[in-house]
Scaffold this motif. Structure first.
Motif, PDB file in Angstrom:
ATOM      1  N   SER A  81       0.806  -1.226   0.000  1.00 39.37           N
ATOM      2  CA  SER A  81       0.000   0.000   0.000  1.00 39.37           C
ATOM      3  C   SER A  81       0.837   1.272   0.000  1.00 39.37           C
ATOM      4  O   SER A  81       0.283   2.373  -0.017  1.00 39.37           O
ATOM      5  N   ILE A  82       2.151   1.132   0.038  1.00 36.57           N
ATOM      6  CA  ILE A  82       3.032   2.299   0.107  1.00 36.57           C
ATOM      7  C   ILE A  82       4.038   2.265  -1.028  1.00 36.57           C
ATOM      8  O   ILE A  82       4.244   1.230  -1.664  1.00 36.57           O
ATOM      9  N   GLN A  83       4.647   3.405  -1.271  1.00 34.62           N
ATOM     10  CA  GLN A  83       5.830   3.449  -2.115  1.00 34.62           C
ATOM     11  C   GLN A  83       6.996   3.419  -1.137  1.00 34.62           C
ATOM     12  O   GLN A  83       7.083   4.268  -0.243  1.00 34.62           O
ATOM     13  N   TRP A  84       7.875   2.451  -1.271  1.00 33.51           N
ATOM     14  CA  TRP A  84       9.004   2.325  -0.351  1.00 33.51           C
ATOM     15  C   TRP A  84      10.300   2.476  -1.128  1.00 33.51           C
ATOM     16  O   TRP A  84      10.585   1.680  -2.021  1.00 33.51           O
ATOM     17  N   ILE A  85      11.057   3.478  -0.759  1.00 28.63           N
ATOM     18  CA  ILE A  85      12.369   3.713  -1.352  1.00 28.63           C
ATOM     19  C   ILE A  85      13.391   3.250  -0.330  1.00 28.63           C
ATOM     20  O   ILE A  85      13.554   3.871   0.724  1.00 28.63           O
ATOM     21  N   GLN A  86      14.059   2.156  -0.633  1.00 25.16           N
ATOM     22  CA  GLN A  86      14.991   1.545   0.312  1.00 25.16           C
ATOM     23  C   GLN A  86      16.388   2.136   0.129  1.00 25.16           C
ATOM     24  O   GLN A  86      17.307   1.476  -0.344  1.00 25.16           O
ATOM     25  N   LYS A  87      16.511   3.393   0.539  1.00 26.60           N
ATOM     26  CA  LYS A  87      17.776   4.124   0.479  1.00 26.60           C
ATOM     27  C   LYS A  87      17.835   5.060   1.675  1.00 26.60           C
ATOM     28  O   LYS A  87      16.800   5.450   2.219  1.00 26.60           O
ATOM     29  N   VAL A 142      18.369   8.808   3.174  1.00 24.18           N
ATOM     30  CA  VAL A 142      17.932  10.080   2.588  1.00 24.18           C
ATOM     31  C   VAL A 142      19.050  10.705   1.758  1.00 24.18           C
ATOM     32  O   VAL A 142      18.784  11.337   0.733  1.00 24.18           O
ATOM     33  N   GLU A 143      20.291  10.509   2.180  1.00 27.33           N
ATOM     34  CA  GLU A 143      21.419  11.086   1.440  1.00 27.33           C
ATOM     35  C   GLU A 143      21.570  10.466   0.053  1.00 27.33           C
ATOM     36  O   GLU A 143      22.093  11.098  -0.854  1.00 27.33           O
ATOM     37  N   ASN A 144      21.096   9.246  -0.117  1.00 27.24           N
ATOM     38  CA  ASN A 144      21.209   8.545  -1.404  1.00 27.24           C
ATOM     39  C   ASN A 144      19.907   8.527  -2.196  1.00 27.24           C
ATOM     40  O   ASN A 144      19.822   7.865  -3.214  1.00 27.24           O
ATOM     41  N   CYS A 145      18.911   9.234  -1.736  1.00 26.03           N
ATOM     42  CA  CYS A 145      17.605   9.282  -2.406  1.00 26.03           C
ATOM     43  C   CYS A 145      17.586  10.485  -3.348  1.00 26.03           C
ATOM     44  O   CYS A 145      17.315  11.608  -2.924  1.00 26.03           O
ATOM     45  N   SER A 146      17.875  10.244  -4.608  1.00 21.82           N
ATOM     46  CA  SER A 146      17.989  11.339  -5.579  1.00 21.82           C
ATOM     47  C   SER A 146      16.671  12.076  -5.792  1.00 21.82           C
ATOM     48  O   SER A 146      16.671  13.241  -6.164  1.00 21.82           O
ATOM     49  N   GLU A 147      15.540  11.434  -5.520  1.00 21.68           N
ATOM     50  CA  GLU A 147      14.242  12.057  -5.728  1.00 21.68           C
ATOM     51  C   GLU A 147      13.691  12.719  -4.474  1.00 21.68           C
ATOM     52  O   GLU A 147      12.533  13.133  -4.433  1.00 21.68           O
TER      53      GLU A 147
END
Length: 147
Positions: free
Chosen positions: A57-63, A65-70
């Motif tokens: 039910s979620i969008q999960w970005i497994q990074k 914050v420093e490596n989250c380009s978006e």
């Protein structure tokens, strides 16, 4: 929710930890669209099992914050940012102060700077509500009340 009304968007930083995953679940129950950024960093409470019941039910970005380009875009698109990132092993922090600084200072600063560096932040748009979640452990060992 009315079919004509768009869901409100929340970004939960550190959402695979105990606090973040519980907040994520509550937001979903209130019909928010939730994105979690959680890197499952070493020695933290971040754990994929904490999101097992809601991962579809979620969008999960497994990074981190420093490596989250978006990250700048995600912040600019959200109405609510819940920052539950952190390292809660405060006694360990005395042994590893650089790791403590990275997780308990630099990550939060990076997230805030991501808003400031986003197109919306540069134009002076109103920022989203940013809530920093924490625990009483950041103040040290609590003393028992003397009643």
């Amino acid at each position: 929710m009315s079919p004509n009304r768009l869901k409100q968007k929340a970004l939960v930083l550190g959402g695979a930890g105990f606090i973040g995953s519980n907040v994520t679940q509550k937001l979903l129950e209130k019909d928010w669209e939730v994105t979690v950024v959680a890197g499952l960093l070493e020695k933290t409470g971040g754990n994929a099992k904490n999101l097992k019941d809601c991962e579809t039910s979620i969008q999960w970005i497994q990074k981190s914050v420093e490596n989250c380009s978006e990250l700048s875009t995600l912040i600019a698109e959200s109405q609510l940012i819940l920052d539950s990132m952190g390292w809660t092993l405060h006694k360990e922090a005395q042994k590893f102060p650089n790791y403590d600084r990275k997780l308990n200072q630099e990550s939060h600063f990076h997230a805030i700077q991501s808003w400031a560096n986003s197109p919306a932040g540069k134009t002076g748009s109103k920022p989203p509500l940013y809530v920093l979640l924490s625990s009483r452990g950041v103040y040290g060992n609590p003393l028992a009340p003397s009643i």
